[in-house]
Scaffold this motif. Sequence first.
Motif, PDB file in Angstrom:
ATOM      1  N   ASP A   1       1.363 -11.019  -3.972  1.00 60.41           N
ATOM      2  CA  ASP A   1       0.217 -10.237  -4.446  1.00 60.41           C
ATOM      3  C   ASP A   1       0.569  -8.767  -4.594  1.00 60.41           C
ATOM      4  O   ASP A   1       0.204  -8.114  -5.591  1.00 60.41           O
ATOM      5  CB  ASP A   1      -0.961 -10.396  -3.483  1.00 60.41           C
ATOM      6  CG  ASP A   1      -1.755 -11.671  -3.729  1.00 60.41           C
ATOM      7  OD1 ASP A   1      -1.596 -12.257  -4.812  1.00 60.41           O
ATOM      8  OD2 ASP A   1      -2.517 -12.082  -2.836  1.00 60.41           O
TER       9      ASP A   1
ATOM     10  N   SER B   1      -8.560  -6.982 -12.421  1.00 60.68           N
ATOM     11  CA  SER B   1      -7.703  -7.893 -11.658  1.00 60.68           C
ATOM     12  C   SER B   1      -7.775  -7.643 -10.148  1.00 60.68           C
ATOM     13  O   SER B   1      -7.222  -8.417  -9.364  1.00 60.68           O
ATOM     14  CB  SER B   1      -6.244  -7.758 -12.112  1.00 60.68           C
ATOM     15  OG  SER B   1      -5.709  -6.483 -11.736  1.00 60.68           O
TER      16      SER B   1
ATOM     17  N   ASP C   1      -9.549  -7.447  -6.541  1.00 59.66           N
ATOM     18  CA  ASP C   1     -10.657  -8.021  -5.771  1.00 59.66           C
ATOM     19  C   ASP C   1     -11.494  -6.896  -5.166  1.00 59.66           C
ATOM     20  O   ASP C   1     -10.953  -5.974  -4.539  1.00 59.66           O
ATOM     21  CB  ASP C   1     -10.111  -8.924  -4.657  1.00 59.66           C
ATOM     22  CG  ASP C   1     -11.219  -9.561  -3.836  1.00 59.66           C
ATOM     23  OD1 ASP C   1     -11.843 -10.505  -4.316  1.00 59.66           O
ATOM     24  OD2 ASP C   1     -11.439  -9.072  -2.705  1.00 59.66           O
TER      25      ASP C   1
ATOM     26  N   HIS D   1      -4.724 -13.035  -5.195  1.00 56.07           N
ATOM     27  CA  HIS D   1      -4.512 -14.308  -5.870  1.00 56.07           C
ATOM     28  C   HIS D   1      -3.784 -15.294  -4.948  1.00 56.07           C
ATOM     29  O   HIS D   1      -4.329 -16.329  -4.566  1.00 56.07           O
ATOM     30  CB  HIS D   1      -3.722 -14.096  -7.161  1.00 56.07           C
ATOM     31  CG  HIS D   1      -3.341 -15.378  -7.842  1.00 56.07           C
ATOM     32  ND1 HIS D   1      -4.270 -16.184  -8.461  1.00 56.07           N
ATOM     33  CD2 HIS D   1      -2.128 -16.004  -7.977  1.00 56.07           C
ATOM     34  CE1 HIS D   1      -3.652 -17.257  -8.947  1.00 56.07           C
ATOM     35  NE2 HIS D   1      -2.352 -17.169  -8.667  1.00 56.07           N
TER      36      HIS D   1
END
Length: 792
Positions: free
Chosen positions: A473, A554, A556, A564
């Motif tokens: 990530d 993209s 959070d 992800h």
Amino acid sequence: MDINEHIESPFVIKISFEKLLDQYKTLINADNDFIAANAKRVLKIAEKNPVLRDGFSDITYFKTYETEIEGILQDAFSPLLTHNEIKTATVPFQDIIFNASERFKSILATAGKDFDLKIKNMPEDQTYIIACTIILNFCYGYNINFKRPFLYEIPDEKGVMRYYKILYNGDFINIVPKPEAPKITQDDFEELLDNFENIELWKSKFPPNSYEFKGFIISNMFDVTDDQSISNIKSSLIGEDKRKNEGFMEEFHEVFRSLLGLKNIKVGFSIYNKDEDTFERVYGAGMTSYLLNDLEAKQCTDALCKWSYSRLLKENKYFSISDVEKAYAKGQSCAPHIKVLQKQGIKSAIFAPIANDEGLMGILEIVSEKPKVLNSINANKLIDVMPFIVSAVERSKKEEENLIEAIIQKECTSIHSSVHWRFVKEARNFIKDQLNGIEPNFSQIAFNDVYPLYGQIDIKGSSQARNSATQKDLTLQLNKIKALIQTASDLDNLPVYEQYIYQIGRFLDDLNTNFQVDSEQRISRFIKEDIKPILKHLQTKDSLSELVDDYYKSIDKQTNTIYHYRKNYDDAISMINREMASLLDQKQIEAQKMYPHYFERYKTDGVEHNMYIGESITKENSFNPIYLYNLRLWQLQIMCEMENTYYQMQTRSKFPIHLDVASMILVFSQPLSISFRMDEKQFDVDGTYNARYEIVKKRVDKAFIKGTNERVTQKGKITIVYSQKDDEREYLRYIRFLQSKNYLDTDVEIVELEDLQAVTGLKAIRVSVLYHKSDNDKSYYTYDDLMKEINA
């Protein structure tokens, strides 16, 4: 460099092994030839190196005579115990260690190169005075009890702070006053008793470098992180539920008698009413206030003089009167607190404020009918317990007048059905006493002679999987940022963009080659402090605003990172735990019908469960060992079913990441006692021997097979840990039965485990699980067969 440089102390320190060597002299003629030969060996080292007897203060000598010192201290630092004992040879009041056990070295190495070893509660400004109290005892025989526990705070490999209590062995020291040292008289001693904080007074009685300290100290340390001694004190402290108990105050007196080492002391309390600025009596069995005497309440300004009022209420600091009669005779009879103490025949006293961040809540009053036994020196021992008194007083406000269900819900949270009857029984007694005018008390809940069962299905390599997801990530996020800034640099060639691209490259290299615990924190701080302002600037440019918006899409919103791969990991763990816990809960309903027993399970990286079975839990005269054997067989069978369910989930649901599990059962053949701990809201084992079970439970899944680097728990296998031969025979019978049912394979192995701390002689049976593709599938597969199926 001299040990005594840059340190102000009444001591001139010389490291010497003279007193130790003198003890070896007495062993030369011992009847035991080995002891005599060993004594001659040590004395020969000293004979060749007379400085070790004569003493030295140059710390370079520790290196020069390292081998010789190690030889002299060989018995004190036994090679057989060096990996178990936490021990050092050291210099008083300094962090100089010249010999140490391997375990202590290992603890320090784990703490890291930058760790600075310091005694936790040894205030630098009090070190001089503490040295003086040692001289008073050693040279003049004045036994001042200032044995506060000294601690080291040392982080472990996880960065968790652990606490080690230090015990000093002073058998090998000698303290001698120099000719110019003032002789301490009885008057000097009595003056010092009331002036612990007056450093200049102490220095006048014990000038710097006026005593020779010759010898060395051995420090023994014990890990007291989980020590229950403080919780025992906490459980005895003042509280609304406690003060109604007839025996409470006597128990409370005993706590402080033990703490101060004084038999003839009493403890009183007074509550501070902030609105009225008054001290008020605490009502309860055996409770009194020596500050109020026979009054119900009193204005604070009438109970204290101006100085003591400021000391307690404004500064929130304690004070002592070591000789009430002397203070009264010297003209302090006008001081209200001196007058009231003298009237009651009290000869010495300590008043300590019970205060939190919001201010004073009350006064702790410790008194004695003997002069000088309570003073400013031993008053310092209250420092370690006052926080718990404060917590207890705060809690007391929340624990009054609860009804039965409120008591159970508040004190005990959710109670398992098998033991709920016992809590109801105690709650009924509580109400019955209340209605009969007896002050109620909720008694301890304990069950004796119960057999424990423990099992876990643990996710293998969860830490590595979590770290790998985090790496991916962060790499993805940094590459997105790098591409965005590269585009900005192409449009507007600023050197600062180049510098950020270089810095991002460094982070990416570190992620690929040297991912560490703090890597995520460092990168997150870099993005927040350095990158976020740049992105805000770039968002104002028409040519880049869309790219910046895409980047933020993209991210959070909750974690402020790309989430992800970590989401895949978290989702997988959540699915596993939910399914495993659900299966265990369903199967437990059936098990309870066979015979009632206590059950609890909790989620970690996997699912663990505890069970206890015995006569005291069922409250019926019906328990037979066959129910224990049945529950053990049930547990082993359920662990096989959980393994199958887990891998069927993988086949059926296709987890976002592949994770393996390993199952373990711990067998403990002796019955033990458990009690409900109100503060922790859970059952725990009682007694030192029984605590061995908890030690094994916490550590055994990380244990290695003796003589190897192989963990005892393995994927595709069930591991059964035990210590008794009878347990081995019992579980081999269960395994043969489950083999006949195609739950287990035929590859049974028995292995010995490496010794755990304070636990030896553990063994384990390991056997592979046979898997089925579905509940209705009659075929069975090995773990390798299953992996081929899952990965196909």
